[in-house]
Design a protein around this motif. Structure first.
Motif, PDB file in Angstrom:
ATOM      1  N   MET A 104      -3.268   4.015   8.966  1.00 21.09           N
ATOM      2  CA  MET A 104      -3.101   5.398   9.408  1.00 21.09           C
ATOM      3  C   MET A 104      -3.626   6.369   8.356  1.00 21.09           C
ATOM      4  N   GLY A 105      -3.348   6.068   7.097  1.00 17.97           N
ATOM      5  CA  GLY A 105      -3.854   6.911   6.020  1.00 17.97           C
ATOM      6  C   GLY A 105      -5.369   6.949   5.996  1.00 17.97           C
ATOM      7  N   LEU A 145      -0.398  13.927  11.420  1.00 14.73           N
ATOM      8  CA  LEU A 145      -0.595  12.514  11.110  1.00 14.73           C
ATOM      9  C   LEU A 145      -0.055  12.184   9.727  1.00 14.73           C
ATOM     10  N   ARG A 146      -0.342  13.046   8.767  1.00 16.13           N
ATOM     11  CA  ARG A 146       0.168  12.804   7.418  1.00 16.13           C
ATOM     12  C   ARG A 146       1.701  12.837   7.396  1.00 16.13           C
ATOM     13  N   SER A 147       2.292  13.773   8.103  1.00 15.34           N
ATOM     14  CA  SER A 147       3.756  13.854   8.157  1.00 15.34           C
ATOM     15  C   SER A 147       4.355  12.673   8.915  1.00 15.34           C
ATOM     16  N   PHE A 148       3.646  12.205   9.929  1.00 16.13           N
ATOM     17  CA  PHE A 148       4.113  11.055  10.706  1.00 16.13           C
ATOM     18  C   PHE A 148       4.157   9.800   9.838  1.00 16.13           C
ATOM     19  N   ILE A 149       3.203   9.680   8.938  1.00 17.05           N
ATOM     20  CA  ILE A 149       3.217   8.572   7.982  1.00 17.05           C
ATOM     21  C   ILE A 149       4.506   8.598   7.168  1.00 17.05           C
ATOM     22  N   GLN A 150       4.853   9.777   6.687  1.00 16.85           N
ATOM     23  CA  GLN A 150       6.086   9.928   5.908  1.00 16.85           C
ATOM     24  C   GLN A 150       7.313   9.577   6.754  1.00 16.85           C
ATOM     25  N   GLU A 151       7.287   9.971   8.012  1.00 12.81           N
ATOM     26  CA  GLU A 151       8.403   9.693   8.916  1.00 12.81           C
ATOM     27  C   GLU A 151       8.593   8.188   9.106  1.00 12.81           C
ATOM     28  N   ILE A 152       7.508   7.463   9.295  1.00 16.67           N
ATOM     29  CA  ILE A 152       7.594   6.010   9.475  1.00 16.67           C
ATOM     30  C   ILE A 152       8.169   5.344   8.228  1.00 16.67           C
ATOM     31  N   LEU A 153       7.727   5.795   7.076  1.00 20.20           N
ATOM     32  CA  LEU A 153       8.246   5.229   5.830  1.00 20.20           C
ATOM     33  C   LEU A 153       9.745   5.483   5.698  1.00 20.20           C
ATOM     34  N   GLN A 154      10.160   6.696   6.024  1.00 17.03           N
ATOM     35  CA  GLN A 154      11.573   7.045   5.901  1.00 17.03           C
ATOM     36  C   GLN A 154      12.436   6.246   6.877  1.00 17.03           C
ATOM     37  N   VAL A 169       2.318   7.305  -2.357  1.00 16.56           N
ATOM     38  CA  VAL A 169       1.580   7.921  -1.251  1.00 16.56           C
ATOM     39  C   VAL A 169       1.099   9.316  -1.639  1.00 16.56           C
ATOM     40  N   ASN A 170       1.959  10.092  -2.276  1.00 17.29           N
ATOM     41  CA  ASN A 170       1.557  11.433  -2.715  1.00 17.29           C
ATOM     42  C   ASN A 170       0.399  11.364  -3.705  1.00 17.29           C
ATOM     43  N   LYS A 171       0.427  10.372  -4.567  1.00 16.03           N
ATOM     44  CA  LYS A 171      -0.669  10.184  -5.526  1.00 16.03           C
ATOM     45  C   LYS A 171      -1.972   9.862  -4.799  1.00 16.03           C
ATOM     46  N   ILE A 172      -1.873   9.045  -3.750  1.00 18.47           N
ATOM     47  CA  ILE A 172      -3.058   8.686  -2.963  1.00 18.47           C
ATOM     48  C   ILE A 172      -3.711   9.933  -2.378  1.00 18.47           C
ATOM     49  N   PHE A 173      -2.906  10.747  -1.700  1.00 14.45           N
ATOM     50  CA  PHE A 173      -3.458  11.933  -1.052  1.00 14.45           C
ATOM     51  C   PHE A 173      -4.055  12.901  -2.076  1.00 14.45           C
ATOM     52  N   PHE A 174      -3.411  13.028  -3.223  1.00 13.82           N
ATOM     53  CA  PHE A 174      -3.902  13.964  -4.239  1.00 13.82           C
ATOM     54  C   PHE A 174      -5.234  13.494  -4.828  1.00 13.82           C
ATOM     55  N   ILE A 175      -5.305  12.229  -5.229  1.00 15.54           N
ATOM     56  CA  ILE A 175      -6.532  11.725  -5.851  1.00 15.54           C
ATOM     57  C   ILE A 175      -7.687  11.727  -4.855  1.00 15.54           C
ATOM     58  N   ALA A 176      -7.421  11.281  -3.623  1.00 18.60           N
ATOM     59  CA  ALA A 176      -8.481  11.253  -2.616  1.00 18.60           C
ATOM     60  C   ALA A 176      -8.963  12.658  -2.282  1.00 18.60           C
ATOM     61  N   ALA A 177      -8.035  13.613  -2.194  1.00 18.28           N
ATOM     62  CA  ALA A 177      -8.419  14.999  -1.908  1.00 18.28           C
ATOM     63  C   ALA A 177      -9.231  15.588  -3.056  1.00 18.28           C
ATOM     64  N   THR A 178      -8.883  15.214  -4.275  1.00 21.42           N
ATOM     65  CA  THR A 178      -9.649  15.676  -5.432  1.00 21.42           C
ATOM     66  C   THR A 178     -11.076  15.140  -5.380  1.00 21.42           C
ATOM     67  N   GLY A 179     -11.201  13.863  -5.042  1.00 18.44           N
ATOM     68  CA  GLY A 179     -12.534  13.282  -4.901  1.00 18.44           C
ATOM     69  C   GLY A 179     -13.333  13.947  -3.801  1.00 18.44           C
ATOM     70  N   VAL A 215      -5.379   0.863  -3.559  1.00 17.74           N
ATOM     71  CA  VAL A 215      -4.131   1.206  -2.867  1.00 17.74           C
ATOM     72  C   VAL A 215      -3.499   0.018  -2.141  1.00 17.74           C
ATOM     73  N   PRO A 216      -4.240  -0.750  -1.321  1.00 25.49           N
ATOM     74  CA  PRO A 216      -3.594  -1.874  -0.632  1.00 25.49           C
ATOM     75  C   PRO A 216      -2.955  -2.880  -1.593  1.00 25.49           C
ATOM     76  N   ILE A 217      -3.618  -3.111  -2.717  1.00 21.81           N
ATOM     77  CA  ILE A 217      -3.091  -4.087  -3.676  1.00 21.81           C
ATOM     78  C   ILE A 217      -1.844  -3.543  -4.360  1.00 21.81           C
ATOM     79  N   ILE A 218      -1.867  -2.272  -4.719  1.00 22.40           N
ATOM     80  CA  ILE A 218      -0.707  -1.681  -5.391  1.00 22.40           C
ATOM     81  C   ILE A 218       0.485  -1.604  -4.442  1.00 22.40           C
ATOM     82  N   PHE A 219       0.238  -1.315  -3.165  1.00 24.41           N
ATOM     83  CA  PHE A 219       1.332  -1.349  -2.192  1.00 24.41           C
ATOM     84  C   PHE A 219       1.964  -2.740  -2.143  1.00 24.41           C
TER      85      PHE A 219
END
Length: 361
Positions: A104-105, A145-154, A169-179, A215-219
């Protein structure tokens, strides 16, 4: 090409990992919609079927059109890392959920990338934001969609696991958005002095290597309770070259996919800092650079044709073979330098290479 240490390929851990990840991939078109339906049914404030259907439609729009490579990688890693004594149904279900969240991400990033790049096609379909009932609502859809991801995790992960996952997850979105920001501003500013291989690799590391490989490996490490600063740094050191190579392959796909069969081919028109553009500037003589500076970033078909011809003249597609070999050599050298006992181990990285060497994003 150097090869990694030749370790046995038929042990129980590898067989278990292959079977577990394969089961998910083979049944993905059933597993993923079921996870979405279950999550939506638990959100009591979504009392409108129109909203639920919208979330379901956008979540599945790209996700079901591609092989779940990230989920496969995460599940393989998890099966290799998890201790047998805690290998039970609850953990398997959590692993499937986390693999689906990763997919989803990835779709979220495709949504935002297509909006920002004004993409036309993706996965053989019209881009989501171009559908008649979407348009500018695609921005809000991406937020949902991003919020729904958080909902599923919760819904599915108790503390402290939920905190560890959402923090990452927050780190993922921040680094990818920076790139993505670097990608867009390089194209917008058209300062070709900044089109360097160092800048390109750093951008690719942030927007591709990290979210799509690390990301998949760290998860998997987090879910198996084996995530440490040392293990995550090891993953970064080894995977960064393969992640950059995936971005290079994506750039080459754009060059060959001129008819838009898998995604819209607009890197030249948008003035993107692609591997092809960087190599062209490295190799061009004075006259060739003048052609590049005059034509790159233009939507004029004549200019686009000149850039494509310049790439062919410089034999850039052929140079990709050399680039691949260099990245592969570095990858295997780093594997060979790993200590005998490490997490993840050498066997895992050998399988990783097989999974991602022909990956497209």
């Amino acid at each position: 090409m150097d090869q990694a240490r030749n370790l046995p390929d038929g042990n129980d851990e590898i067989q278990k990992a292959v079977a577990f990840s394969k089961e998910y991939v083979d049944n993905f078109r059933t597993i993923f919609p079921n996870i979405i339906d279950e999550a939506l049914s638990k959100i009591c404030y979504l009392d409108s079927w129109n909203i639920r259907n919208r979330i379901k439609e956008m979540t599945e729009y790209y996700t079901l059109e591609k092989k779940p490579m990230l989920g496969e990688l995460m599940l393989y890693a998890y099966a290799m890392l998890e201790d047998n004594e805690v290998w039970k149904e609850e953990k398997r279900h959590q692993a499937y959920l986390l693999a689906s969240v990763i997919e989803m991400g990835a779709s979220y990033f495709l949504f935002t990338d297509d909006i920002q790049d004004d993409g036309k096609t993706r996965c053989g379909k019209v881009c989501w934001h171009l559908l008649p009932n979407v348009g500018t609502l695609a921005i809000n859809d991406a937020c949902m969609l991003r919020s729904f991801i958080q909902e599923i995790l919760q819904q599915n992960f108790p503390e402290p696991l939920f905190y560890k996952i959402t923090k990452f997850v927050n780190k993922i979105f921040f680094i990818a958005a920076t790139g993505q920001h670097v990608d867009i501003t390089l194209a917008r500013d058209r300062n070709f002095d900044n089109f360097t291989m160092k800048c390109y690799c750093k951008m690719s590391e942030m927007k591709t290597a990290f979210p799509f490989i690390e990301v998949p490996i760290i998860f998997a490490l987090i879910l198996s309770n084996k995530a440490t600063e040392e293990s995550m740094q090891q993953i970064h050191n080894i995977c960064v070259d393969m992640g950059v190579l995936i971005q290079i392959q994506n750039d080459i796909t754009d060059f060959y996919d001129y008819e838009g069969l898998t995604k819209s081919s607009t890197d030249i028109q948008k003035g993107k800092c692609s591997w092809l553009a960087v190599k062209a500037l490295e190799l061009s003589n004075e006259d060739q650079r003048c052609i590049f500076e005059e034509c790159y970033g233009s939507w004029d078909p004549t200019h686009v044709h000149k850039i494509r011809e310049l790439y062919k003249e410089l034999k850039l597609p052929q140079l990709l073979v050399q680039e691949k070999e260099a990245r592969y050599e570095t990858f295997f050298r780093k594997i060979n330098e790993l200590p005998p006992v490490c997490v993840p181990d050498v066997n895992f990285y050998q399988k990783l290479f097989k999974l991602i060497k022909n990956t497209r994003i």
